[in-house]
Design a protein around this motif. Structure first.
Motif, PDB file in Angstrom:
ATOM      1  N   LEU A 134       0.824  -1.205   0.000  1.00 13.30           N
ATOM      2  CA  LEU A 134       0.000   0.000   0.000  1.00 13.30           C
ATOM      3  C   LEU A 134       0.862   1.261   0.000  1.00 13.30           C
ATOM      4  O   LEU A 134       0.588   2.231  -0.708  1.00 13.30           O
ATOM      5  N   ILE A 135       1.914   1.242   0.812  1.00 14.09           N
ATOM      6  CA  ILE A 135       2.806   2.397   0.899  1.00 14.09           C
ATOM      7  C   ILE A 135       3.485   2.646  -0.444  1.00 14.09           C
ATOM      8  O   ILE A 135       3.659   3.797  -0.863  1.00 14.09           O
ATOM      9  N   SER A 136       3.839   1.579  -1.134  1.00 10.97           N
ATOM     10  CA  SER A 136       4.480   1.714  -2.443  1.00 10.97           C
ATOM     11  C   SER A 136       3.536   2.334  -3.462  1.00 10.97           C
ATOM     12  O   SER A 136       3.959   3.124  -4.324  1.00 10.97           O
ATOM     13  N   VAL A 137       2.264   1.999  -3.376  1.00 13.88           N
ATOM     14  CA  VAL A 137       1.267   2.612  -4.270  1.00 13.88           C
ATOM     15  C   VAL A 137       1.086   4.087  -3.905  1.00 13.88           C
ATOM     16  O   VAL A 137       1.041   4.956  -4.773  1.00 13.88           O
ATOM     17  N   LEU A 138       1.015   4.359  -2.602  1.00 16.13           N
ATOM     18  CA  LEU A 138       0.790   5.725  -2.145  1.00 16.13           C
ATOM     19  C   LEU A 138       1.925   6.656  -2.533  1.00 16.13           C
ATOM     20  O   LEU A 138       1.697   7.827  -2.867  1.00 16.13           O
ATOM     21  N   LYS A 139       3.156   6.158  -2.528  1.00 14.33           N
ATOM     22  CA  LYS A 139       4.299   7.026  -2.825  1.00 14.33           C
ATOM     23  C   LYS A 139       4.304   7.508  -4.276  1.00 14.33           C
ATOM     24  O   LYS A 139       5.026   8.442  -4.616  1.00 14.33           O
ATOM     25  N   GLU A 140       3.505   6.873  -5.108  1.00 14.77           N
ATOM     26  CA  GLU A 140       3.360   7.345  -6.478  1.00 14.77           C
ATOM     27  C   GLU A 140       2.358   8.495  -6.576  1.00 14.77           C
ATOM     28  O   GLU A 140       2.252   9.144  -7.614  1.00 14.77           O
ATOM     29  N   LYS A 141       1.636   8.746  -5.494  1.00 12.50           N
ATOM     30  CA  LYS A 141       0.606   9.771  -5.488  1.00 12.50           C
ATOM     31  C   LYS A 141       0.969  10.977  -4.622  1.00 12.50           C
ATOM     32  O   LYS A 141       0.397  12.052  -4.760  1.00 12.50           O
ATOM     33  N   CYS A 142       1.901  10.763  -3.682  1.00  7.04           N
ATOM     34  CA  CYS A 142       2.341  11.857  -2.816  1.00  7.04           C
ATOM     35  C   CYS A 142       3.706  11.510  -2.246  1.00  7.04           C
ATOM     36  O   CYS A 142       4.208  10.402  -2.453  1.00  7.04           O
ATOM     37  N   GLU A 143       4.310  12.445  -1.558  1.00  5.43           N
ATOM     38  CA  GLU A 143       5.588  12.172  -0.905  1.00  5.43           C
ATOM     39  C   GLU A 143       5.349  11.356   0.363  1.00  5.43           C
ATOM     40  O   GLU A 143       4.463  11.671   1.162  1.00  5.43           O
ATOM     41  N   VAL A 144       6.128  10.315   0.543  1.00  3.08           N
ATOM     42  CA  VAL A 144       5.992   9.434   1.706  1.00  3.08           C
ATOM     43  C   VAL A 144       7.362   9.190   2.321  1.00  3.08           C
ATOM     44  O   VAL A 144       8.330   8.917   1.604  1.00  3.08           O
ATOM     45  N   LEU A 145       7.423   9.280   3.621  1.00  3.97           N
ATOM     46  CA  LEU A 145       8.638   8.939   4.363  1.00  3.97           C
ATOM     47  C   LEU A 145       8.272   7.974   5.471  1.00  3.97           C
ATOM     48  O   LEU A 145       7.379   8.249   6.279  1.00  3.97           O
ATOM     49  N   VAL A 146       8.918   6.829   5.509  1.00  2.00           N
ATOM     50  CA  VAL A 146       8.747   5.893   6.617  1.00  2.00           C
ATOM     51  C   VAL A 146       9.913   6.100   7.576  1.00  2.00           C
ATOM     52  O   VAL A 146      11.074   5.874   7.223  1.00  2.00           O
TER      53      VAL A 146
END
Length: 280
Positions: free
Chosen positions: A136-148
């Motif tokens: 899910l996080i990998s899909v989301l990072k294509e739509k916005c900036e994500v930092l874990v």
């Protein structure tokens, strides 16, 4: 340790970022109240949410069962205002504490975010369970900036057992960080708070993080160390002959040490460098 778990309905899930987070974040998102990890240094112990609670910190968790629906409704309203939405998840709990394996409220929030993404999301946790949602996080990072961002306050398991005995093991966290980083997701190691570590700590982070965040009990508890004093942290350090690690300027020495191993731009220090200026 027994834990009282309750389902609750929350009126709102996105809280305006204030205080420590008011450096670029616009909102915090806490899928739970309470936290089973029960870290001894946790500043939330000194906040009203716990001060007015009869049950000790670490022995209760409230599950906000309507968190995904709230998020959807609130983000739609924010998007209509055309303002940036930079979310810190989470500031007063861990979104991947043990009950999340069953409750999956954090997972449902991520599913909603894919449909209605913020501009930026920082997932702050100390749990390897975050890897469950890597797809899910990998899909989301294509739509916005994500930092874990994974809290790794030390590389010593014996130290972790003193300060955070119920939190996941350090090696498990490092393994999770590597898995997330290898998947192409931007990662951060949050040395927060700085606890005694070995000289090889930087080597354990090489190749698995894009950013290193340094925070301490004195500059990161929201009251310049006063909350940590009330929690008995100075005595805990002293009782284990670790007093030098509780120095108010320990962040200066730690930053200098880590700069020997990593480029300057990778190292950030609490508080004003908290918001990551990254472009994915």
């Amino acid at each position: 340790m027994s834990i009282e778990i309750k389902d609750i309905i929350s009126k709102k899930i996105l809280s305006e970022a204030k205080g420590y987070l008011d450096v670029g974040f616009t909102h915090s998102l806490n899928p739970y109240s309470g936290c089973a990890f029960s870290c001894k240094y946790c500043y939330v112990r000194e906040m009203p949410i716990q001060k007015f609670k009869d049950i000790p910190w670490g022995e209760w968790v409230d599950i906000k069962i309507n968190v995904a629906e709230n998020y959807r409704n609130e983000i739609i309203k924010l998007h209509k205002k055309s303002k940036p939405v930079h979310i810190f998840m989470s500031s007063a709990t861990d979104p991947y504490q043990p009950i999340e394996r069953k409750a999956e409220v954090t997972r449902r929030v991520l599913e909603e975010m894919i449909q209605h993404p913020p501009d930026f999301l920082q997932i702050q946790t100390r749990s390897p369970l975050v890897t469950r949602d890597l797809e899910l996080i990998s899909v989301l990072k294509e739509k916005c900036e994500v930092l874990v961002s994974m809290t790794i306050e030390t590389d010593r398991e014996d130290i972790k057992r003193i300060f955070a005995p119920y939190a996941p093991g350090i090696q498990l966290r490092l393994k999770a960080l590597k898995q997330i980083h290898d998947a192409g997701v931007t990662t951060q190691a949050a040395i927060s708070p700085v606890l005694p570590f070995t000289p090889d700590f930087p080597k354990a982070l090489e190749g698995i993080v894009d950013r290193i965040w340094i925070d301490t009990l004195n500059i990161g508890d929201g009251s310049m160390g006063k909350r940590s004093e009330r929690l008995g942290m100075p005595s805990l350090f002293e009782n284990h002959q670790l007093t030098k690690w509780n120095d108010k300027d320990i962040h200066v020495r730690v930053e200098k040490y880590f700069r020997k191993f990593f480029p300057e731009e990778m190292i950030r220090v609490s508080k004003h460098e908290a918001f990551p200026k990254i472009t994915i």
